[in-house]
Design a protein around this motif. Structure first.
Motif, PDB file in Angstrom:
ATOM      1  N   THR A  43       0.855  -1.173   0.000  1.00  0.00           N
ATOM      2  CA  THR A  43       0.000   0.000   0.000  1.00  0.00           C
ATOM      3  C   THR A  43       0.900   1.235   0.000  1.00  0.00           C
ATOM      4  O   THR A  43       1.861   1.311   0.764  1.00  0.00           O
ATOM      5  N   SER A  44       0.593   2.204  -0.864  1.00  0.00           N
ATOM      6  CA  SER A  44       1.480   3.355  -1.014  1.00  0.00           C
ATOM      7  C   SER A  44       1.557   4.223   0.237  1.00  0.00           C
ATOM      8  O   SER A  44       2.522   4.963   0.415  1.00  0.00           O
ATOM      9  N   SER A  45       0.574   4.117   1.122  1.00  0.00           N
ATOM     10  CA  SER A  45       0.621   4.913   2.358  1.00  0.00           C
ATOM     11  C   SER A  45       1.732   4.444   3.295  1.00  0.00           C
ATOM     12  O   SER A  45       2.077   5.152   4.238  1.00  0.00           O
ATOM     13  N   PHE A  46       2.323   3.259   3.049  1.00  0.00           N
ATOM     14  CA  PHE A  46       3.463   2.804   3.840  1.00  0.00           C
ATOM     15  C   PHE A  46       4.739   3.561   3.477  1.00  0.00           C
ATOM     16  O   PHE A  46       5.707   3.534   4.219  1.00  0.00           O
ATOM     17  N   LEU A  47       4.747   4.184   2.312  1.00  0.00           N
ATOM     18  CA  LEU A  47       5.921   4.928   1.865  1.00  0.00           C
ATOM     19  C   LEU A  47       5.873   6.352   2.396  1.00  0.00           C
ATOM     20  O   LEU A  47       4.802   6.921   2.558  1.00  0.00           O
ATOM     21  N   SER A  48       7.027   6.932   2.605  1.00  0.00           N
ATOM     22  CA  SER A  48       7.067   8.310   3.084  1.00  0.00           C
ATOM     23  C   SER A  48       6.666   9.255   1.954  1.00  0.00           C
ATOM     24  O   SER A  48       6.829   8.919   0.771  1.00  0.00           O
ATOM     25  N   PRO A  49       6.172  10.426   2.308  1.00  0.00           N
ATOM     26  CA  PRO A  49       5.847  11.414   1.269  1.00  0.00           C
ATOM     27  C   PRO A  49       7.059  11.746   0.389  1.00  0.00           C
ATOM     28  O   PRO A  49       6.918  11.932  -0.820  1.00  0.00           O
ATOM     29  N   GLU A  50       8.243  11.780   0.980  1.00  0.00           N
ATOM     30  CA  GLU A  50       9.459  12.079   0.219  1.00  0.00           C
ATOM     31  C   GLU A  50       9.743  10.982  -0.817  1.00  0.00           C
ATOM     32  O   GLU A  50      10.140  11.278  -1.947  1.00  0.00           O
ATOM     33  N   MET A  51       9.540   9.733  -0.422  1.00  0.00           N
ATOM     34  CA  MET A  51       9.783   8.622  -1.340  1.00  0.00           C
ATOM     35  C   MET A  51       8.812   8.650  -2.511  1.00  0.00           C
ATOM     36  O   MET A  51       9.207   8.452  -3.662  1.00  0.00           O
ATOM     37  N   THR A  52       7.527   8.854  -2.209  1.00  0.00           N
ATOM     38  CA  THR A  52       6.542   8.854  -3.289  1.00  0.00           C
ATOM     39  C   THR A  52       6.768  10.020  -4.244  1.00  0.00           C
ATOM     40  O   THR A  52       6.666   9.858  -5.457  1.00  0.00           O
ATOM     41  N   ALA A  54       9.644  11.537  -4.879  1.00  0.00           N
ATOM     42  CA  ALA A  54      10.862  11.251  -5.646  1.00  0.00           C
ATOM     43  C   ALA A  54      10.609  10.227  -6.754  1.00  0.00           C
ATOM     44  O   ALA A  54      11.205  10.307  -7.828  1.00  0.00           O
ATOM     45  N   ALA A  55       9.724   9.273  -6.493  1.00  0.00           N
ATOM     46  CA  ALA A  55       9.443   8.224  -7.472  1.00  0.00           C
ATOM     47  C   ALA A  55       8.322   8.605  -8.438  1.00  0.00           C
ATOM     48  O   ALA A  55       7.996   7.841  -9.342  1.00  0.00           O
ATOM     49  N   GLY A  56       7.716   9.768  -8.218  1.00  0.00           N
ATOM     50  CA  GLY A  56       6.614  10.180  -9.076  1.00  0.00           C
ATOM     51  C   GLY A  56       5.343   9.407  -8.829  1.00  0.00           C
ATOM     52  O   GLY A  56       4.526   9.206  -9.728  1.00  0.00           O
ATOM     53  N   LEU A  57       5.153   8.954  -7.578  1.00  0.00           N
ATOM     54  CA  LEU A  57       3.977   8.172  -7.206  1.00  0.00           C
ATOM     55  C   LEU A  57       3.024   9.016  -6.376  1.00  0.00           C
ATOM     56  O   LEU A  57       3.407  10.042  -5.815  1.00  0.00           O
ATOM     57  N   THR A  58       1.789   8.552  -6.293  1.00  0.00           N
ATOM     58  CA  THR A  58       0.791   9.187  -5.445  1.00  0.00           C
ATOM     59  C   THR A  58       0.675   8.376  -4.164  1.00  0.00           C
ATOM     60  O   THR A  58       0.511   7.150  -4.209  1.00  0.00           O
ATOM     61  N   ARG A  59       0.769   9.048  -3.044  1.00  0.00           N
ATOM     62  CA  ARG A  59       0.648   8.390  -1.731  1.00  0.00           C
ATOM     63  C   ARG A  59      -0.812   8.459  -1.308  1.00  0.00           C
ATOM     64  O   ARG A  59      -1.384   9.530  -1.178  1.00  0.00           O
ATOM     65  N   SER A  60      -1.430   7.279  -1.124  1.00  0.00           N
ATOM     66  CA  SER A  60      -2.847   7.215  -0.786  1.00  0.00           C
ATOM     67  C   SER A  60      -3.153   5.905  -0.088  1.00  0.00           C
ATOM     68  O   SER A  60      -2.536   4.878  -0.373  1.00  0.00           O
ATOM     69  N   PRO A 143      -6.287  -1.492   2.536  1.00  0.00           N
ATOM     70  CA  PRO A 143      -6.205  -0.031   2.442  1.00  0.00           C
ATOM     71  C   PRO A 143      -5.589   0.521   3.725  1.00  0.00           C
ATOM     72  O   PRO A 143      -5.858   0.031   4.819  1.00  0.00           O
ATOM     73  N   GLY A 144      -4.742   1.532   3.577  1.00  0.00           N
ATOM     74  CA  GLY A 144      -4.062   2.115   4.726  1.00  0.00           C
ATOM     75  C   GLY A 144      -4.958   3.001   5.536  1.00  0.00           C
ATOM     76  O   GLY A 144      -6.146   3.159   5.265  1.00  0.00           O
ATOM     77  N   GLU A 145      -4.390   3.586   6.539  1.00  0.00           N
ATOM     78  CA  GLU A 145      -5.142   4.494   7.418  1.00  0.00           C
ATOM     79  C   GLU A 145      -5.167   5.889   6.859  1.00  0.00           C
ATOM     80  O   GLU A 145      -4.293   6.348   6.232  1.00  0.00           O
TER      81      GLU A 145
END
Length: 145
Positions: A43-52, A54-60, A143-145
């Motif tokens: 789940t992308s919410s496990f990644l830090s905002p900085e990581m997402t 940098a990778a061009g991903l959406t954190r959700s 789904p994350g929190e």
């Protein structure tokens, strides 16, 4: 009583994740042509905002990330990677897989919808030259929190 119910629910939800991990805990597949594919879905919410960022991903909390790395004969390899993800209801979505290169490392990333807790099935094709290897795996996602 409320704590017991929460504990039982947590254990029941953990069983599919443990079963998926028990099948292939190393999260890699090696093929007869010397290609090894490392993979993970989270789940992308496990990644830090900085990581997402940098990778061009959406954190959700409702988006997952598929991460693929490809090696040929022990060396990092460029490949054409495509695939699908299917949820427990049978909804199949094509993955838009993007190649990311940073400091000599190549990774393949895709985002997908996690609409509810469950086991998601991934079918991934990795082509190097005219040889296509197919990887299939299941991953319990929530789904994350």
């Amino acid at each position: 009583m409320r704590r017991l119910t929460a504990l039982v629910c947590a254990l029941l939800l953990a069983v599919p994740a443990l079963a998926a991990e028990a099948a292939k805990p190393e999260r890699q597949e090696t093929f007869s042509d010397g290609v090894t594919v490392y993979y993970n879905a989270i789940t992308s919410s496990f990644l830090s905002p900085e990581m997402t960022t940098a990778a061009g991903l959406t954190r959700s909390k409702n988006l997952g990330v598929l991460n693929i790395a490809v090696f040929k004969d022990g060396k990092l390899a460029m490949a054409n990677v495509s695939g699908t993800v299917t949820n427990e209801d049978g909804r199949k979505d094509n993955l838009t897989i993007q190649q990311k290169t940073e400091q000599g490392a190549v990774t393949y990333l895709a985002q997908f919808t996690i609409d509810r807790p469950g086991t998601y099935t991934f079918d991934v094709n990795v082509a190097i030259g005219d040889k296509i290897n197919t990887l299939n795996f299941n991953q319990a996602l929530f789904p994350g929190e």
